[in-house]
Design an enzyme around this catalytic site. Structure first.
Site, PDB file in Angstrom:
ATOM      1  CG  ASN A  38      -0.284  -0.306   2.540  1.00 30.15           C
ATOM      2  OD1 ASN A  38       0.857  -0.715   2.590  1.00 30.15           O
ATOM      3  ND2 ASN A  38      -1.027  -0.133   3.625  1.00 30.15           N
ATOM      4  N   GLY A  40       4.072   3.737  -1.094  1.00 27.55           N
ATOM      5  CA  GLY A  40       4.801   4.059  -2.321  1.00 27.55           C
ATOM      6  C   GLY A  40       5.874   5.066  -1.962  1.00 27.55           C
ATOM      7  CB  THR A  42       8.677   8.807  -4.869  1.00 33.33           C
ATOM      8  OG1 THR A  42       7.328   8.375  -4.953  1.00 33.33           O
ATOM      9  CG2 THR A  42       9.169   9.245  -6.234  1.00 33.33           C
ATOM     10  CB  THR A 129      -4.022   1.004  -1.308  1.00 32.73           C
ATOM     11  OG1 THR A 129      -3.774  -0.132  -0.460  1.00 32.73           O
ATOM     12  CG2 THR A 129      -3.559   2.264  -0.607  1.00 32.73           C
ATOM     13  CD  GLN A 224       0.999   2.326   5.149  1.00 27.77           C
ATOM     14  OE1 GLN A 224       1.410   1.611   6.044  1.00 27.77           O
ATOM     15  NE2 GLN A 224       1.221   2.059   3.885  1.00 27.77           N
ATOM     16  CB  THR A 300       0.406   2.909  -4.052  1.00 28.89           C
ATOM     17  OG1 THR A 300       1.640   2.910  -3.343  1.00 28.89           O
ATOM     18  CG2 THR A 300      -0.089   1.478  -4.172  1.00 28.89           C
ATOM     19  NE  ARG A 303      -6.540   6.054  -3.430  1.00 28.45           N
ATOM     20  CZ  ARG A 303      -6.884   5.562  -2.250  1.00 28.45           C
ATOM     21  NH1 ARG A 303      -8.148   5.516  -1.888  1.00 28.45           N
ATOM     22  NH2 ARG A 303      -5.979   5.115  -1.405  1.00 28.45           N
ATOM     23  CE  LYS A 331       6.002  16.604  -2.318  1.00 27.96           C
ATOM     24  NZ  LYS A 331       4.784  16.093  -2.871  1.00 27.96           N
ATOM     25  CG  ASP A 333       9.959  22.487  -3.098  1.00 26.57           C
ATOM     26  OD1 ASP A 333      10.066  21.733  -2.109  1.00 26.57           O
ATOM     27  OD2 ASP A 333       9.557  22.094  -4.211  1.00 26.57           O
TER      28      ASP A 333
END
Ligand code: IMP
Length: 424
Positions: A38, A40, A42, A129, A224, A300, A303, A331, A333
């Site tokens: 479930n 992801g 990156t 998911t 998660q 994943t 959505r 994040k 930025d």
């Protein structure tokens, strides 16, 4: 040597993959301790983007050994797809990847159950998911689960699958009105994946105990986030495992007193995927801008993520729940273009204001956020890797969060690449 847990401080998708990738350069072991495909995570480096779902994010930086711990639920077919993708990047997994013999399997029937149960919940759906996570943990705690060590005895494995499927087919046909699943077909389809996964299965707790004796550095990677924890999150709109610090110990076999650091990862704003309360959610152009600028689409499932301002009531709760003694901000930025940036400092509930995150979901749903507004810095922080080079207004924003939570940011991320990071 440090034993550090990296934990999502929000509803997941905080950018843990990037932080684990960075920290793993100095770690001898990187361990995933809960959840399954479930997640992801990156990673972006050297013009490469890779999304890991089960394999720890430490694989690509340094030579750390990567462990999928006993607390993870493993879909062998998804794992093999990921192993093949990783091998395409010339990573030799022999001696690098180890899978706990006590980790439970996600079988095709868990994925079918996940989908039919969601369908039957109608408007009360969790928004899972669909990766079979909940039903696999149900099998585990009902003591009918199939573990990685079961892969080593084919006959016993097949008879367990047949036995479980008998009961599941009764439910599929009679409760959900679905077609029954064919055990022989399922066993045949699983065979190639099982053969590929088997060589990685071992006693990972023992490996970690030896690593502790040898004073090696261990990184425990959560998936998660704290607010999706089955015990401490916004139940029932949660995942079925414990991403919080306690889950790192039960999900790996590392004793609590061995842990030296608990690092929380928070975005500079908030997101959530799936259903459930989200007090600072923005259903307006600001939310849209956060989604667009932050590329807030599930790694994943694809959505679109729900977006909103940073919620300090929730963040402080996560800090306390996990004993976070370090924080990483990601994040930053994404806020660069905003004229005004808000943070929620209190909830208003039944005419009273409070800084306590309610334990009952109904009250989280009812809470109205009280905001403090900051003037935006309106300049690019992208690529900045020295704290002193940040705009003053961004520094003010950061120090307000630090004062509120009582924890300093050791890491501030200003873009997806390794180089776009401030380490303090
Ligand atoms: P499940 O874990 O698939 O059962 O989904 C339960 C809830 O957790 C849903 O709201 C999902 O959207 C959410 N969820 C599960 N994994 C992730 C994740 O990696 N990031 C963000 N949300 C997640």
């Amino acid at each position: 040597m440090p034993v550090r847990i990296v934990i999502g401080a929000q509803w997941g998708d905080e950018g843990k993959g990037k932080i684990v990738d960075l920290l793993s350069a100095d770690a001898q072991y990187v361990v995933r301790y809960q959840g399954g495909a479930n997640a992801g995570h990156t990673l972006k480096f050297d013009n490469t983007t890779i999304v890991l779902h089960l394999i720890p994010s430490g694989l690509f930086n340094g030579n750390s050994k990567c462990i999928i711990g006993n607390g993870v639920v493993i879909d062998p077919i998804a794992l093999v797809e990921e192993l093949e993708e990783v091998q395409e990047h010339d990573v030799d997994l022999e001696g690098r990847l180890f899978i706990s013999s006590s980790a439970h399997l996600i079988l095709p029937y868990h994925k079918v159950l996940d989908k039919v149960k969601e369908k039957s919940r109608g408007s009360d759906a969790i928004g899972t998911t669909g990766r079979g996570i909940g039903p696999a943990y149900v099998s585990k705690v009902s003591r009918i689960g199939i573990r990685m060590d079961d892969l080593l005895d084919e006959n016993a494995l097949n008879s367990k699958i047949r036995k479980n499927l008998k009961d599941i087919n009764v439910a599929l046909e009679n409760v959900y009105g679905e077609d029954p699943l064919d055990a022989d077909k399922m066993i045949e389809e699983l065979k190639p994946a099982i053969e590929k996964v088997k060589p990685f299965v071992c006693n990972t707790s023992q490996k970690l105990h030896q690593a502790l004796i040898d004073g090696e550095s261990i990184l425990l990677e959560g998936a998660q986030g704290s607010l999706l924890d089955v015990d401490h999150g916004t139940y029932p709109y949660v995942t079925s495992s414990c991403p919080t610090a306690g889950g790192a110990c039960t999900g790996s076999g590392i004793p609590p007193l061995a842990v030296t650091h608990a690092m929380g990862i928070t975005k500079a704003y908030c997101t959530r995927v799936g259903n459930g309360p989200f007090p600072t959610e923005l259903d307006d152009e600001y939310g849209e801008t956060l989604r667009k600028n932050g590329q807030e689409f599930g790694a994943t499932t694809g959505r679109p993520r729900r977006c909103g301002w940073l919620d300090l009531v929730a963040l402080k709760y996560a800090v306390q729940l996990n004993g976070m003694n370090e924080l990483a901000l990601t994040k930053l930025d994404v806020l660069d273009d905003f004229d005004e940036i808000k943070v929620c400092t209190e909830y208003e509930l039944d005419g009273k204001t409070s800084r306590v995150f309610p334990l009952d979901t109904e009250n989280v749903e009812k809470a109205t956020p009280v905001y403090k507004a900051f003037e935006g810095w309106k300049s690019s922080t992208r690529d900045i890797s020295n704290f002193e080079d940040l705009p003053e207004k961004a520094k003010n924003y950061i120090s307000f969060i630090e004062d509120y939570t009582g924890v300093k940011f050791n890491i501030i991320s200003t873009g997806p690449k390794r180089s776009e990071t401030i380490v303090r």
